[in-house]
Design an enzyme around this catalytic site. Structure first.
Site, PDB file in Angstrom:
ATOM      1  N   ASP A  64      33.817  41.022  39.461  1.00 28.45           N
ATOM      2  CA  ASP A  64      34.002  41.979  40.565  1.00 28.45           C
ATOM      3  C   ASP A  64      33.224  43.295  40.417  1.00 28.45           C
ATOM      4  O   ASP A  64      33.747  44.375  40.762  1.00 28.45           O
ATOM      5  CB  ASP A  64      35.495  42.290  40.746  1.00 28.45           C
ATOM      6  CG  ASP A  64      36.311  41.074  41.108  1.00 28.45           C
ATOM      7  OD1 ASP A  64      35.731  39.975  41.233  1.00 28.45           O
ATOM      8  OD2 ASP A  64      37.539  41.206  41.245  1.00 28.45           O
TER       9      ASP A  64
ATOM     10  N   CYS B  52      41.841  42.452  37.640  1.00 29.37           N
ATOM     11  CA  CYS B  52      41.135  41.172  37.803  1.00 29.37           C
ATOM     12  C   CYS B  52      40.576  40.626  36.496  1.00 29.37           C
ATOM     13  O   CYS B  52      40.488  39.406  36.319  1.00 29.37           O
ATOM     14  CB  CYS B  52      40.044  41.321  38.857  1.00 29.37           C
ATOM     15  SG  CYS B  52      40.764  41.516  40.508  1.00 29.37           S
TER      16      CYS B  52
ATOM     17  N   LYS C 254      36.574  35.157  45.437  1.00 30.64           N
ATOM     18  CA  LYS C 254      37.963  34.831  45.064  1.00 30.64           C
ATOM     19  C   LYS C 254      38.937  35.675  45.881  1.00 30.64           C
ATOM     20  O   LYS C 254      38.775  36.890  45.972  1.00 30.64           O
ATOM     21  CB  LYS C 254      38.164  35.051  43.551  1.00 30.64           C
ATOM     22  CG  LYS C 254      37.928  36.467  43.060  1.00 30.64           C
ATOM     23  CD  LYS C 254      38.085  36.512  41.553  1.00 30.64           C
ATOM     24  CE  LYS C 254      38.038  37.913  40.995  1.00 30.64           C
ATOM     25  NZ  LYS C 254      39.012  38.854  41.510  1.00 30.64           N
TER      26      LYS C 254
HETATM   27  C1  C5J Z   1      40.008  44.174  40.614  1.00 30.03           C
HETATM   28  C2  C5J Z   1      41.679  45.373  41.864  1.00 30.03           C
HETATM   29  N1  C5J Z   1      38.804  43.614  40.747  1.00 30.03           N
HETATM   30  N2  C5J Z   1      41.823  46.294  40.921  1.00 30.03           N
HETATM   31  N3  C5J Z   1      40.733  44.404  41.745  1.00 30.03           N
HETATM   32  O1  C5J Z   1      40.435  44.488  39.532  1.00 30.03           O
HETATM   33  O2  C5J Z   1      42.380  45.389  42.854  1.00 30.03           O
END
Ligand code: C5J
Length: 225
Positions: free
Chosen positions: A26, A164, A131
């Site tokens: 991400d 994540c 995802k």
């Molecule tokens: C991720 C989030 N990528 N913090 N998403 O960690 O909502």
């Protein structure tokens, strides 16, 4: 290729690059740049920008090896059919998932803010996973793609450490992958949460996985840190 041994916590991490994927979680504009989902939740996104050079160095080294690279994006379909109301309505963000922000619709696939930052942009042939959840294995074909390629080990970087990244680590561990988290290539909006995650992952004899600095990996790959 053959096994490499890397000094890690809580003990050495042994891996064969031919059976190891670099999993980048991400690293999207929505989390790293102003105007995205991370900032809409009230976070200081500049904290996450600090890891970009270290991530770039690892990605470059991994590409030089010709080994497997996987990029994930937290992304929902434009109709939000894969975004449960519990996720969309949680909390009091300035902008909710699907709302129009300065970089397009928040966390929606294909929008400018949903793209991986240019510094780490995927190359043709690298795996890209959209995802809908926090974990990279939930409602994606990632496990099957990795199995087809004979992947048994994952070297992980990305954001955010305790959301994540940690969810993906735990999902991967339950599916039998040996996972190494690169500590200077992952970041949280909360320093204490990052530190706690690194401790949780490595406790009890690597109950979820291993942690090491990127310099240890680059050293093993024969690259300058
Ligand atoms: C991720 C989030 N990528 N913090 N998403 O960690 O909502």
């Amino acid at each position: 290729m053959s096994n490499l041994t890397l000094a890690a916590r809580p003990f050495d991490y042994v891996f064969d690059p031919a059976h190891t994927a670099l999993l980048i979680i991400d690293m999207q504009r929505d989390f790293v740049e102003p105007g995205g989902f991370g900032e809409s939740l009230g976070n200081d996104v500049s904290l996450l920008q600090a890891i970009v050079p270290a991530c770039q160095a690892v990605l470059q080294a991994w590409r030089t090896l010709g080994a497997c690279v996987v990029h994930t994006r937290e992304a929902h379909r434009p109709d939000l059919g894969d975004c449960p109301p519990a996720k969309r309505l949680r909390g009091q963000p300035r902008l909710r998932i699907g709302d129009m922000g300065p970089m397009g619709r928040i966390l929606v696939a294909g929008e400018p803010g949903n793209q991986i930052i240019p510094e780490l942009a995927p190359l043709p042939g690298e795996i890209e996973i959209d995802k809908p959840g926090k974990g990279a294995f939930y409602a994606t074909g990632l496990h099957e793609l990795l199995q087809q390629r004979g992947i048994t080990h994952l070297i992980i970087m990305g954001v955010t450490t305790e959301v994540c990244v940690q969810t993906s680590l735990r999902e991967a561990n339950d599916r039998g992958y040996d996972c190494l988290l690169l500590e200077d290539c992952t970041e949280s909006y909360f320093a204490a949460f990052k530190a706690a995650t690194l401790d949780m992952v490595t406790a009890q004899g690597a109950i979820v996985g291993w942690v090491a600095p990127s310099a240890a990996l680059l050293g093993q790959l024969g690259m300058p840190a």
